[in-house]
Design an enzyme around this catalytic site. Structure first.
Site, PDB file in Angstrom:
ATOM      1  CB  SER A  15      10.026 -21.690  11.562  1.00 35.31           C
ATOM      2  OG  SER A  15       9.299 -21.257  10.433  1.00 35.31           O
ATOM      3  CG  LEU A  17       2.557 -25.907  10.591  1.00 36.51           C
ATOM      4  CD1 LEU A  17       2.019 -27.187   9.962  1.00 36.51           C
ATOM      5  CD2 LEU A  17       1.479 -24.840  10.613  1.00 36.51           C
ATOM      6  CG  ASP A  36      14.320 -25.246  13.952  1.00 35.11           C
ATOM      7  OD1 ASP A  36      13.081 -25.370  13.835  1.00 35.11           O
ATOM      8  OD2 ASP A  36      15.059 -24.910  12.996  1.00 35.11           O
ATOM      9  CG  ASP A  60      20.907 -31.783  10.536  1.00 37.84           C
ATOM     10  OD1 ASP A  60      19.784 -32.208  10.181  1.00 37.84           O
ATOM     11  OD2 ASP A  60      21.893 -31.719   9.767  1.00 37.84           O
ATOM     12  CB  VAL A  61      15.749 -34.090  12.542  1.00 34.02           C
ATOM     13  CG1 VAL A  61      15.213 -33.233  13.671  1.00 34.02           C
ATOM     14  CG2 VAL A  61      15.266 -33.619  11.180  1.00 34.02           C
ATOM     15  CB  SER A 155       1.540 -33.294   4.242  1.00 33.25           C
ATOM     16  OG  SER A 155       1.097 -32.565   3.116  1.00 33.25           O
ATOM     17  CE1 TYR A 168       6.462 -32.120   2.784  1.00 32.34           C
ATOM     18  CE2 TYR A 168       4.336 -32.217   1.694  1.00 32.34           C
ATOM     19  CZ  TYR A 168       5.106 -31.830   2.760  1.00 32.34           C
ATOM     20  OH  TYR A 168       4.535 -31.149   3.820  1.00 32.34           O
ATOM     21  CE  LYS A 172       5.580 -33.906   5.873  1.00 29.18           C
ATOM     22  NZ  LYS A 172       5.909 -33.641   7.279  1.00 29.18           N
ATOM     23  CG  PHE A 201      -1.911 -24.911   8.258  1.00 18.49           C
ATOM     24  CD1 PHE A 201      -2.662 -25.866   7.594  1.00 18.49           C
ATOM     25  CD2 PHE A 201      -2.339 -24.489   9.509  1.00 18.49           C
ATOM     26  CE1 PHE A 201      -3.817 -26.393   8.148  1.00 18.49           C
ATOM     27  CE2 PHE A 201      -3.492 -25.005  10.080  1.00 18.49           C
ATOM     28  CZ  PHE A 201      -4.238 -25.963   9.398  1.00 18.49           C
TER      29      PHE A 201
HETATM   30  N1  LIG Z   1       2.791 -25.236   6.031  1.00 20.18           N
HETATM   31  C1  LIG Z   1       2.067 -26.126   5.395  1.00 20.18           C
HETATM   32  O1  LIG Z   1       1.247 -25.791   4.536  1.00 20.18           O
HETATM   33  C2  LIG Z   1       2.211 -27.592   5.728  1.00 20.18           C
HETATM   34  C3  LIG Z   1       1.253 -28.469   5.231  1.00 20.18           C
HETATM   35  C4  LIG Z   1       1.350 -29.817   5.529  1.00 20.18           C
HETATM   36  C5  LIG Z   1       2.396 -30.280   6.304  1.00 20.18           C
HETATM   37  N2  LIG Z   1       3.316 -29.404   6.770  1.00 20.18           N
HETATM   38  C6  LIG Z   1       4.407 -29.941   7.588  1.00 20.18           C
HETATM   39  O2  LIG Z   1       4.476 -29.227   8.796  1.00 20.18           O
HETATM   40  C7  LIG Z   1       5.810 -29.280   9.314  1.00 20.18           C
HETATM   41  C8  LIG Z   1       6.254 -27.874   9.677  1.00 20.18           C
HETATM   42  O3  LIG Z   1       6.340 -27.108   8.492  1.00 20.18           O
HETATM   43  P1  LIG Z   1       6.126 -25.526   8.474  1.00 20.18           P
HETATM   44  O4  LIG Z   1       5.109 -25.242   7.451  1.00 20.18           O
HETATM   45  O5  LIG Z   1       5.957 -25.037   9.855  1.00 20.18           O
HETATM   46  O6  LIG Z   1       7.537 -25.076   7.852  1.00 20.18           O
HETATM   47  P2  LIG Z   1       8.623 -24.039   8.369  1.00 20.18           P
HETATM   48  O7  LIG Z   1       9.612 -23.978   7.259  1.00 20.18           O
HETATM   49  O8  LIG Z   1       7.991 -22.778   8.818  1.00 20.18           O
HETATM   50  O9  LIG Z   1       9.266 -24.750   9.642  1.00 20.18           O
HETATM   51  C9  LIG Z   1      10.051 -25.922   9.513  1.00 20.18           C
HETATM   52  C10 LIG Z   1      11.133 -25.878  10.567  1.00 20.18           C
HETATM   53  O10 LIG Z   1      11.876 -27.104  10.457  1.00 20.18           O
HETATM   54  C11 LIG Z   1      13.247 -26.771  10.631  1.00 20.18           C
HETATM   55  N3  LIG Z   1      14.085 -27.795   9.979  1.00 20.18           N
HETATM   56  C12 LIG Z   1      14.197 -28.053   8.653  1.00 20.18           C
HETATM   57  N4  LIG Z   1      15.103 -29.023   8.463  1.00 20.18           N
HETATM   58  C13 LIG Z   1      15.568 -29.375   9.679  1.00 20.18           C
HETATM   59  C14 LIG Z   1      16.523 -30.310  10.139  1.00 20.18           C
HETATM   60  N5  LIG Z   1      17.216 -31.083   9.292  1.00 20.18           N
HETATM   61  N6  LIG Z   1      16.746 -30.406  11.466  1.00 20.18           N
HETATM   62  C15 LIG Z   1      16.076 -29.625  12.351  1.00 20.18           C
HETATM   63  N7  LIG Z   1      15.168 -28.704  11.979  1.00 20.18           N
HETATM   64  C16 LIG Z   1      14.930 -28.589  10.652  1.00 20.18           C
HETATM   65  C17 LIG Z   1      13.419 -25.404   9.980  1.00 20.18           C
HETATM   66  O11 LIG Z   1      14.584 -24.744  10.462  1.00 20.18           O
HETATM   67  C18 LIG Z   1      12.127 -24.718  10.404  1.00 20.18           C
HETATM   68  O12 LIG Z   1      12.284 -24.030  11.631  1.00 20.18           O
HETATM   69  C19 LIG Z   1       6.646 -29.952   8.198  1.00 20.18           C
HETATM   70  O13 LIG Z   1       6.812 -31.313   8.508  1.00 20.18           O
HETATM   71  C20 LIG Z   1       5.778 -29.805   6.969  1.00 20.18           C
HETATM   72  O14 LIG Z   1       6.027 -30.800   6.021  1.00 20.18           O
HETATM   73  C21 LIG Z   1       3.250 -28.072   6.499  1.00 20.18           C
END
Ligand SMILES: NC(=O)c1ccc[n+]([C@@H]2O[C@H](COP(=O)([O-])OP(=O)(O)OC[C@H]3O[C@@H](n4cnc5c(N)ncnc54)[C@H](O)[C@@H]3O)[C@@H](O)[C@H]2O)c1
Length: 263
Positions: A15, A17, A36, A60-61, A155, A168, A172, A201
């Site tokens: 999903s 990023l 994932d 599961d991480v 982040s 959070y 980060k 994002f």
């Molecule tokens: N979207 C934003 O605005 C934003 C901004 C800054 C940082 N981030 C960081 O970017 C990264 C990706 O986030 P995103 O926005 O794509 O979110 P998202 O929710 O679209 O994707 C996150 C993915 O991580 C997976 N996930 C969650 N917990 C998990 C686990 N325990 N084991 C394995 N997989 C797991 C979910 O199933 C999902 O597919 C994250 O680390 C988030 O903190 C996102």
């Protein structure tokens, strides 16, 4: 590091990023192992990419054995396909908010703190540490003898955490802080470490934001005054992989946005 002909391990690759990185790596002739918990989205992505360039591995991480199984499967797949490991992108993450003290004078729950740290910090470090012995064993590439790249995801909250982001921001900030010592530890192996710190994002994580929050966020933005697109994140990951001079650095990807206290 060339992307073509290499296999990259991407957690959270089903999903947002992480998924954009998987698509980009495959478009450039690389392979991506998608680690994932979301099997439905992960399998759909593998189908979308034609079935052979990407592989979904349930993981599961927060569970070190689960990471071990998925990493072993990714390494076996890389060996079968003849595309050696090139790097790891630990992008799995969650943003569960919680005020450190709420209006009813209740402190943030340790369950919340532990879960966020377990996924975003421990999960990142555990995946990286389990991939590293395999990266350290690949044939070095090019004049610099490069073996691999670690691209972590911090982040804007590492620098300007908002209200409700104590856990959070801690997770980060820790990811950002790990970047330089990790790069120093790994330099002897020809493995680089780059961390990207995005602002807001578009992704599943941010899809449920209210209109009020979106409007507030726009006011905090400079240029461009819009959320980033996952493809723009993936484009910087591509540069982090390909540009050997990028190492030990945290790069903000935020259009000069500086997050206010609240939106
Ligand atoms: N979207 C934003 O605005 C934003 C901004 C800054 C940082 N981030 C960081 O970017 C990264 C990706 O986030 P995103 O926005 O794509 O979110 P998202 O929710 O679209 O994707 C996150 C993915 O991580 C997976 N996930 C969650 N917990 C998990 C686990 N325990 N084991 C394995 N997989 C797991 C979910 O199933 C999902 O597919 C994250 O680390 C988030 O903190 C996102």
């Amino acid at each position: 590091m060339k992307i073509s002909g290499r296999t990259f391990v991407v957690s959270g690759g089903a999903s947002g990023l992480g998924r954009a990185c998987v698509r980009d790596i495959c478009a450039l002739g690389g392979h991506a192992a998608i680690l994932d918990m979301n099997e439905e989205l992960g399998s759909a992505l593998v189908q979308e990419l034609g079935g052979s360039q990407a592989k979904f591995l349930p993981c599961d991480v927060t569970d070190t054995d689960s990471i071990a199984g998925a990493v072993a499967a990714a390494v076996a797949w890389a060996s079968e396909t003849g595309k050696p490991l090139g790097g790891v992108i630990p992008a799995a993450g969650v943003g569960f908010p919680g005020l450190v003290l709420d209006k009813q004078l209740r402190p943030v729950s340790l369950e919340n703190v532990d879960l966020v740290l377990r996924i975003n910090l421990r999960g990142t470090l555990d995946l990286v540490r389990q991939v590293l012995p395999h990266l350290g064993a690949v044939e070095p590439e090019g004049v610099d003898g490069e073996r691999g790249v670690v691209v972590m995801v911090a982040s804007a909250a590492a620098f300007e955490g908002q209200m409700g982001q104590v856990a959070y921001a801690a997770s980060k900030g820790a990811v950002a802080a790990m970047t330089l010592p990790m790069a120093r530890d790994l330099s002897r192996f020809g493995i680089r470490v780059v961390t990207i710190a995005p602002s807001m994002f578009e992704s599943n994580m941010t899809a449920h934001m209210s209109d009020k929050v979106r409007v507030g966020l726009k006011k905090a933005m400079e240029f461009p005054a819009r959320p980033g697109q996952p493809e723009e994140f993936a484009s910087l990951v591509r540069q982090a992989i390909e540009n050997v001079m990028l190492n030990g650095v945290v790069i903000r990807l935020d259009g000069a946005t500086r997050m206010p206290s609240k939106l």
